[in-house]
Design an enzyme around this catalytic site. Structure first.
Site, PDB file in Angstrom:
ATOM      1  N   LYS A 186      85.576  55.545  10.945  1.00 39.00           N
ATOM      2  CA  LYS A 186      85.344  54.415  11.851  1.00 39.00           C
ATOM      3  C   LYS A 186      86.430  54.380  12.927  1.00 39.00           C
ATOM      4  O   LYS A 186      86.145  54.184  14.115  1.00 39.00           O
ATOM      5  CB  LYS A 186      85.306  53.094  11.070  1.00 39.00           C
ATOM      6  CG  LYS A 186      83.987  52.915  10.340  1.00 39.00           C
ATOM      7  CD  LYS A 186      83.993  51.825   9.293  1.00 39.00           C
ATOM      8  CE  LYS A 186      82.676  51.887   8.510  1.00 39.00           C
ATOM      9  NZ  LYS A 186      82.647  51.085   7.294  1.00 39.00           N
ATOM     10  N   GLN A 233      86.003  46.535   4.385  1.00 41.82           N
ATOM     11  CA  GLN A 233      85.290  47.647   3.740  1.00 41.82           C
ATOM     12  C   GLN A 233      84.891  47.269   2.312  1.00 41.82           C
ATOM     13  O   GLN A 233      85.724  46.825   1.518  1.00 41.82           O
ATOM     14  CB  GLN A 233      86.201  48.901   3.740  1.00 41.82           C
ATOM     15  CG  GLN A 233      85.549  50.138   3.189  1.00 41.82           C
ATOM     16  CD  GLN A 233      84.401  50.645   4.065  1.00 41.82           C
ATOM     17  OE1 GLN A 233      84.501  50.726   5.278  1.00 41.82           O
ATOM     18  NE2 GLN A 233      83.279  50.965   3.430  1.00 41.82           N
ATOM     19  N   ASP A 246      79.521  43.585  11.015  1.00 41.75           N
ATOM     20  CA  ASP A 246      78.703  44.181   9.950  1.00 41.75           C
ATOM     21  C   ASP A 246      77.374  43.426   9.810  1.00 41.75           C
ATOM     22  O   ASP A 246      76.435  43.928   9.195  1.00 41.75           O
ATOM     23  CB  ASP A 246      79.458  44.076   8.609  1.00 41.75           C
ATOM     24  CG  ASP A 246      79.802  45.438   8.041  1.00 41.75           C
ATOM     25  OD1 ASP A 246      79.257  46.441   8.557  1.00 41.75           O
ATOM     26  OD2 ASP A 246      80.600  45.493   7.093  1.00 41.75           O
TER      27      ASP A 246
END
Ligand code: NAP
Length: 289
Positions: free
Chosen positions: A54, A98, A121
């Site tokens: 990322k 995460q 997200d």
């Protein structure tokens, strides 16, 4: 005739090129540099790879990336305090914690603490609700990547019979919701299937577009699909010989389908790409406030 291969890597590269110039323009015309902060708790090797990738993808398109790596025994309270700090940090337009988190931390509590307008997200209940009513700011990245692949590969989505295998909150349910919206790139008739579905093959054989997110190697075989179907294989499974494979018997199904995504190189590269897209969008929206 063998199916056309939908090349997710190529689409992702093309989109990232588009983002590069978009970020440059944002910087030059509006003085905004989009910023993404990724929080990793613990040392899970797969998560470490995702976080690293990322960061690299952000660098490639000119997004500033920040990382917080915390030990596995970080108390929940401390993580909540960090999220709260990032919520108020002007350089951070997108926050990504995460997953999975260590067992002693309540994932829902952490995700709910992220400001919805920095939730790149798309997992915050506010953003899940906005998707439901067709007013999403941030679509969850994997399903958004699937829609983009369908659109960019020229697949007829409007009016299509779409069958989704899997009903998780991160893939199955949101992709179903995205494709049944009254909107361009959607307007499909969607069926969601799962382990309690009766006569699975009866459903999958009706599909014009079959999206498989079951996490089971070869869950879909050639006899379960109709000729000319477009198949999106979301699964990522590690075989005993360490090779990656999807949820679809690729070699068999590609002889029947008209188009199919490979694993790796299909949906995977699109997930990070849509995270970049959401981060740029978050930066734009936050600067308008
Ligand atoms: P998940 O939470 O385990 O959900 C799997 C879903 O599939 C469940 O709803 C389950 O039904 C259903 N299912 C399992 N076996 C089935 C079968 N034989 N027939 C019908 N339905 C079946 O998984 P997920 O998080 O959605 O992920 C699915 C796969 O996609 C995994 O391989 C994951 O690694 C991969 N993935 C890839 C990306 C990417 O970026 N490429 C991103 C996310 C996930 P029940 O609800 O009845 O149990």
């Amino acid at each position: 005739m063998a199916a056309k291969i939908i090349d997710g890597k190529a689409v992702a590269q093309q989109m990232q090129e588009e983002f590069k110039s978009e970020v440059r323009q944002l910087q030059e015309k509006e003085g905004i540099t989009p910023g993404l902060t990724v929080v990793l708790v613990g040392e899970d090797p797969a998560s470490q790879v995702y976080v690293k990738n990322k960061g690299l993808a952000c660098q490639k398109v000119g997004i500033q990336s920040f990382e917080h790596r915390l030990p596995a025994d970080t108390p929940e309270d401390e993580l909540l305090k960090l999220v709260d700090r990032l919520n108020g940090d002007d350089r951070t337009h997108g926050i990504l914690v995460q997953l999975p988190l260590p067992k002693h931390i309540n994932e829902a509590k952490i995700l709910n603490a992220i400001r919805p307008d920095k939730d790149v997200d798309g997992f915050h209940p506010v953003n899940v609700g906005k998707l439901m009513i067709g007013e999403a700011d941030f679509l969850p990245c994997t399903p958004a990547g699937i829609q983009e692949l369908l659109i960019r590969s020229g697949t007829q989505i409007e009016g299509a019979d779409v069958v989704v295998v899997g009903r998780s909150n991160i893939v199955g349910k949101p992709i179903a919701m995205i494709l049944c919206q009254k909107a361009s790139g959607a307007n499909a008739t969607v069926t969601i299937t799962h382990t309690r579905t009766r006569n699975m093959a009866e459903h999958t054989r009706r599909a014009d577009i079959l999206i498989v997110a079951a996490g089971r190697p070869k869950a879909i075989t050639a006899d379960m699909v109709k000729s000319g179907v477009t198949v999106i294989d979301v699964g990522v499974n590690r075989l005993p010989d360490k090779k990656l494979c999807g949820d679809v018997d690729f070699d068999g199904v590609k002889e029947v389908a008209s188009a199919i995504t490979p694993v790796p190189g299909g949906v995977g590269p699109m997930t990070i790409t849509m995270l970049l897209k959401n981060t740029i969008k978050a930066a734009r929206l936050l600067h308008k406030k």
